[in-house]
Write an enzyme that holds these catalytic residues in place. Structure first.
Site, PDB file in Angstrom:
ATOM      1  N   LYS A  45       7.330  38.228 -15.542  1.00 12.95           N
ATOM      2  CA  LYS A  45       6.527  38.952 -14.554  1.00 12.95           C
ATOM      3  C   LYS A  45       6.261  38.069 -13.335  1.00 12.95           C
ATOM      4  O   LYS A  45       6.520  36.863 -13.356  1.00 12.95           O
ATOM      5  CB  LYS A  45       5.203  39.396 -15.177  1.00 12.95           C
ATOM      6  CG  LYS A  45       4.334  38.240 -15.659  1.00 12.95           C
ATOM      7  CD  LYS A  45       3.063  38.723 -16.318  1.00 12.95           C
ATOM      8  CE  LYS A  45       2.222  37.539 -16.804  1.00 12.95           C
ATOM      9  NZ  LYS A  45       0.923  37.967 -17.370  1.00 12.95           N
ATOM     10  N   TYR A  97      -5.968  21.980  13.450  1.00 10.82           N
ATOM     11  CA  TYR A  97      -7.097  22.857  13.762  1.00 10.82           C
ATOM     12  C   TYR A  97      -8.424  22.255  13.323  1.00 10.82           C
ATOM     13  O   TYR A  97      -8.540  21.670  12.250  1.00 10.82           O
ATOM     14  CB  TYR A  97      -6.924  24.210  13.066  1.00 10.82           C
ATOM     15  CG  TYR A  97      -5.794  25.039  13.595  1.00 10.82           C
ATOM     16  CD1 TYR A  97      -5.855  25.608  14.863  1.00 10.82           C
ATOM     17  CD2 TYR A  97      -4.662  25.275  12.821  1.00 10.82           C
ATOM     18  CE1 TYR A  97      -4.812  26.386  15.349  1.00 10.82           C
ATOM     19  CE2 TYR A  97      -3.614  26.049  13.292  1.00 10.82           C
ATOM     20  CZ  TYR A  97      -3.691  26.601  14.558  1.00 10.82           C
ATOM     21  OH  TYR A  97      -2.657  27.369  15.036  1.00 10.82           O
TER      22      TYR A  97
END
EC number: 5.1.1.1
Length: 374
Positions: free
Chosen positions: A40, A264
């Protein structure tokens, strides 16, 4: 979906490691048990179809997925083995699942009643899920479970293929709650007039540390990919071989003067003249912002991630000048040192397979055999 094939950042998947992990686990099983590969979430980030093929080559006799779409993808790829959808599928797709020979999980009688109105010619294979303490899906009381099991035995529209539960604490040292779940599961099973083909409880953690509980099928998941489900809490009974590496190259290198800030928020300021390298990978690739302050490997040396990780790039402090194109290992080995997914996860405050599941499709998956690209 855009895959970044024109930049150096990539995931390298070792097919042999996947096969070895499966073979090693199969060698520990008794002769009556099967291994279903849990593929999965795009094979925990490793590629759903490729992982399924590698595990099949190693002896897996079936597959487990989370949603019907994943099962259909495996069928479209030509895989004919048993496929079990572990999550609850909307009942309106019951006929589609039956037509594609896909087994579905059922957790209540109402689902069966409604599916009966939809199914016609081909019977639907179902596994009854039992909630013994995970608190997620499944039957919670013996009476409703027995009613559903008896219903399946009498119906021509269903193939009662399996029954299972899922353990919440199989990867922990304290086995108190685990033992309680085992006791509850055994109580449910004792009410069956006939056992279905598959009675299964074992995820990777259970199969590694509680093999006596295996039933006749194990759902081998994170172990396929060479990751310990307990992180570093419990020692694996055999060597799990990591299957995924994350690699890139320096795209830029510069000497930054003392007092200059990086990225940033200007959260990092050079305390002296420093060489700073830029790597073309960021949180849009699944390399998360919370990994600021962690490290990568360059030339066998740990290099700290400085400044905030950007969407598409990040910066590291270099011990010296390195040219553009210098190889960077974000997960894997360089010289005598290594960075594991567990190392990354511990720094990020999560689990190793959340890290691998989080790598986005923008990162190419490159598959290798003994170091050679397929």
């Amino acid at each position: 979906m855009v895959v970044g094939i024109h930049r150096p950042s990539k995931l390298v998947i070792n097919a042999e490691a996947i096969r070895n992990n499966v073979k090693n686990e199969i060698s520990r099983l008794d002769g009556h048990s099967e291994l279903f590969a849990v593929v999965k979430a795009n094979g925990y980030g490793h590629g759903i179809v490729e992982t399924a093929q590698f595990t099949k080559q190693a002896g897996a006799t079936g597959f487990c997925v989370a949603i019907l779409d994943e099962a259909l993808a495996l069928r479209d790829a030509g895989l004919t083995e048993t496929i079990l959808v572990l999550g609850i599928t909307d009942v309106k797709y019951a006929k589609l699942a039956a037509e594609n020979d896909i087994s579905l999980t059922v957790g209540d009688q109402a689902w069966l009643d409604e599916a009966t109105q939809i199914l016609n010619q081909k019977p639907l294979k179902v596994h009854l899920g039992i909630d013994t303490g995970m608190g997620r899906i499944g039957f919670q009381d013996g009476a409703s479970f027995k009613k559903a099991a008896d219903y399946l035995e009498q119906s021509q529209q269903f193939n009662f293929e399996g029954v299972f539960t899922h353990f919440a604490t199989a990867d922990e040292k304290d086995t108190t709650y685990f033992n309680l779940q085992v006791e509850r599961f055994n109580h449910f099973i004792s009410q069956l007039t006939r056992r279905p083909r598959y009675v299964h409880v074992s995820n990777t953690a259970t199969s590694l540390w509680h093999a006596a509980c295996n039933g006749n099928m194990i759902r081998f998941g994170v172990g396929i990919y060479g990751m310990n489900p307990s992180g570093k809490t419990l020692e694996s009974p055999f060597d799990l071989q990591p299957a995924m590496s994350l690699e890139s190259e320096l795209s830029f290198s510069k000497l930054v003067q003392k007092g200059r800030s990086i990225s940033y928020g200007a959260t990092y300021t050079a305390e002296e003249d420093e060489w700073i390298g830029t790597i073309p990978i960021g949180y849009a690739d699944g390399y998360e912002r919370r990994l600021q302050g962690f490290h990568v490997l360059i030339d066998g040396q740990f290099c700290e991630i400085v400044g905030r990780i950007c969407m598409d790039q990040m910066m590291v402090r270099l011990p010296k000048s390195y040219p553009v194109g210098t190889k960077v290992i974000l997960a894997g080995k360089s010289g005598e040192k290594s960075i594991t997914m567990t190392d990354i996860a511990e720094y990020a405050g999560t689990i190793n397979y959340e890290i691998t599941c989080g790598f986005t499709q923008r990162l190419p998956r490159i598959y290798t055999e003994n170091g050679v690209v397929n």
